[in-house]
Design an enzyme around this catalytic site. Structure first.
Site, PDB file in Angstrom:
ATOM      1  N   SER A 110       0.830  -1.208   0.000  1.00 50.28           N
ATOM      2  CA  SER A 110       0.000   0.000   0.000  1.00 50.28           C
ATOM      3  C   SER A 110       0.866   1.259   0.000  1.00 50.28           C
ATOM      4  O   SER A 110       1.963   1.261   0.560  1.00 50.28           O
ATOM      5  CB  SER A 110      -0.879  -0.019   1.255  1.00 50.28           C
ATOM      6  N   GLN A 134       0.769  -0.250  -4.799  1.00 49.33           N
ATOM      7  CA  GLN A 134      -0.540   0.432  -4.893  1.00 49.33           C
ATOM      8  C   GLN A 134      -0.356   1.923  -4.651  1.00 49.33           C
ATOM      9  O   GLN A 134       0.384   2.338  -3.756  1.00 49.33           O
ATOM     10  CB  GLN A 134      -1.499  -0.156  -3.846  1.00 49.33           C
ATOM     11  N   TYR A 136      -2.456   5.874  -4.612  1.00 47.90           N
ATOM     12  CA  TYR A 136      -3.616   6.759  -4.739  1.00 47.90           C
ATOM     13  C   TYR A 136      -3.160   7.978  -5.522  1.00 47.90           C
ATOM     14  O   TYR A 136      -1.985   8.331  -5.469  1.00 47.90           O
ATOM     15  CB  TYR A 136      -4.077   7.234  -3.355  1.00 47.90           C
ATOM     16  N   THR A 162      -5.599   2.867  -7.144  1.00 40.87           N
ATOM     17  CA  THR A 162      -6.902   2.803  -6.473  1.00 40.87           C
ATOM     18  C   THR A 162      -7.723   4.041  -6.795  1.00 40.87           C
ATOM     19  O   THR A 162      -7.264   5.170  -6.590  1.00 40.87           O
ATOM     20  CB  THR A 162      -6.694   2.659  -4.955  1.00 40.87           C
ATOM     21  N   LYS A 260      -8.062  -0.243  -9.505  1.00 40.09           N
ATOM     22  CA  LYS A 260      -8.743  -0.941  -8.402  1.00 40.09           C
ATOM     23  C   LYS A 260      -9.873  -0.076  -7.848  1.00 40.09           C
ATOM     24  O   LYS A 260      -9.648   1.095  -7.524  1.00 40.09           O
ATOM     25  CB  LYS A 260      -7.727  -1.241  -7.300  1.00 40.09           C
ATOM     26  N   HIS A 284     -13.664  -1.632  -1.993  1.00 41.57           N
ATOM     27  CA  HIS A 284     -12.705  -1.321  -0.933  1.00 41.57           C
ATOM     28  C   HIS A 284     -13.038  -2.104   0.344  1.00 41.57           C
ATOM     29  O   HIS A 284     -12.903  -1.611   1.462  1.00 41.57           O
ATOM     30  CB  HIS A 284     -12.720   0.192  -0.646  1.00 41.57           C
TER      31      HIS A 284
END
Ligand SMILES: Cc1cc2nc3c(=O)[nH]c(=O)nc-3n(C[C@H](O)[C@H](O)[C@H](O)COP(=O)(O)O)c2cc1C
Length: 406
Positions: A110, A134, A136, A162, A260, A284
């Protein structure tokens, strides 16, 4: 405190995690948004998919191997990105990376992991594939570019981007436990919960330092503690992100791109048009908008729409190897799992995650054997019980009983 000697299921690991973690941390990982209806629906929906048992097929050679995002995998599963995993066990992301590599499945780090990319990369045995990363979208596009470069330099070739978090969801357990609040009183409440878990204090709080967002260390000016990192991340969420930003991102990232957080057929088609190599059908884990569909319900339409153009992964409520089989029968190429691995990590560390994955592989193998399929690529609607497929994803037992009684 009683501990289960031999945890067998994800639920057993959940119980271990509950006994081991301070209350606010357990609730942070266990909980969902609002009244947690979508969280519950995610789990229940898989249970309503009935499988078609077949017998007297040669199942002496059943193979659970497949490829996900161009990578060989021992089973069609990857560990989903889970923020703060390093708060659940000492250097948690590194432990999980080791377990995933040994089990032959990808690990996704993450953006808000405690261990930095380099630490996680180094945790994998020599020759093991690098983690997936991952990300954002952050307001500071310079920081996004820097993180992409950091990921590339660490060997990552799969980016899980994401898109379902323009704002964090309303997670009421975090409010109740003082996790969502600043100040002396909530700090005292959390301290009391921490003191009730001395094993965690020794393992994580004392020996697990530094407890900051490792991959963001160079991005957060003056950030030394988790509070400073969290404040920076919260200020960075960008609700103005659109498909145009995904076009920009596509231009920045040379590796594979998985989007995602897709739950809608039109969005799935847009993801294909934007040049993604894959999507993750996800809400999520029920942590964003309580009331959206369970992922098992959303999956078939999306898989039919884009499954022959891009890789379709799904997550949310997958709790054992049989659920994993169900996801494939409904059209997914693979699944991501979130809470099950983090429960196992919190409850049993690296060995816990290894045990969990080994048990899921056995369950998948068993489901393949008893439905008469020997290769992952052959799992499809043919393995669904036709009778229950006709009635869709309604509560199976009661509906079936009604139909039988007519
Ligand atoms: C504690 C926790 C933290 C999470 N953090 C992230 C994250 O940092 N990035 C992300 O894309 N998804 C995050 N997720 C969502 C997971 O990647 C995944 O979509 C979800 O957990 C799947 O549902 P499951 O937990 O029922 O398997 C998080 C989920 C949990 C439970």
């Amino acid at each position: 405190m009683n501990r289960l000697r031999y945890p067998a299921t994800a639920q057993d690991w959940r119980e271990q995690a509950r006994r081991r973690l301070p209350r606010f941390l357990f609730d942070f990982l266990d909980g969902g948004a609002g009244d947690e209806r979508t969280l519950a629906a995610n789990v229940q929906a898989w249970g309503q998919v009935a499988l078609r048992q077949r017998v007297l097929v040669d199942v002496s050679q059943v193979d659970t191997r497949t490829r996900l995002a161009g990578q060989d995998c021992a089973l069609p599963l990857a560990l989903a990105p889970v923020g703060l995993a390093g708060m659940m066990a000492r250097r948690g992301e590194a432990q999980a990376m080791r377990a995933a590599s040994q089990a032959g499945v990808p690990f996704t780090l993450s953006t808000v992991g405690i261990c930095a990319l380099q630490e996680v990369r180094a945790a994998a045995p020599a020759g093991a594939p690098p983690p997936w990363f991952q990300l954002y979208m952050l307001r500071d596009r310079g920081a996004v570019r820097a993180l992409l470069e950091q990921a590339w330099q660490a060997g990552c070739r799969t980016l899980v981007f994401t898109v379902d978090l323009p704002l964090p969801g309303m997670r009421q357990r975090d409010v109740r436990n003082g996790m969502a609040h600043q100040g002396a009183r909530p700090a005292l409440l959390r301290a009391a919960q921490v003191l009730a878990r001395p094993g965690w204090v020794w393992d994580v709080a004392l020996r697990g330092k530094p407890l900051s967002f490792g991959s963001l260390a160079s991005q957060v000016p003056g950030g030394r503690d988790l509070g400073a990192f969290k404040a920076w991340v919260d200020a960075q969420f960008d609700p103005g992100v659109t498909w145009r930003d995904i076009d920009w991102l596509r231009g920045q990232w040379r590796g594979r791109l998985l989007l995602k957080g897709i739950l809608d057929e039109q969005d799935a088609r847009a993801a294909v048009a934007a040049g993604a190599e894959g999507i993750v059908v996800s809400n999520h884990g029920g942590r964003q908008l309580d009331g959206v569909a369970a992922t098992a319900a959303a999956l078939p339409t999306i898989a039919r729409a884009v499954g022959d153009q891009v890789e379709v992964l799904v997550d949310g409520g997958v709790r054992n190897g049989t659920d994993l089989f169900r996801a494939l029968a409904l059209g997914a190429h693979g699944v991501l799992i979130g809470r099950p691995w983090i429960w196992a990590l919190a409850g049993g560390g690296e060995a816990g995650v290894r045990q969990l994955l080994a048990s899921w592989q056995r369950e998948l193998l068993l489901a393949m054997t008893l439905t008469g399929v020997t290769r992952v690529g052959d799992i499809g609607p043919d393995q669904l019980d036709q009778f229950s497929s006709q009635i869709g994803l309604h509560p199976l037992c009661s509906k079936r009983q009604q139909l039988l009684n007519q």
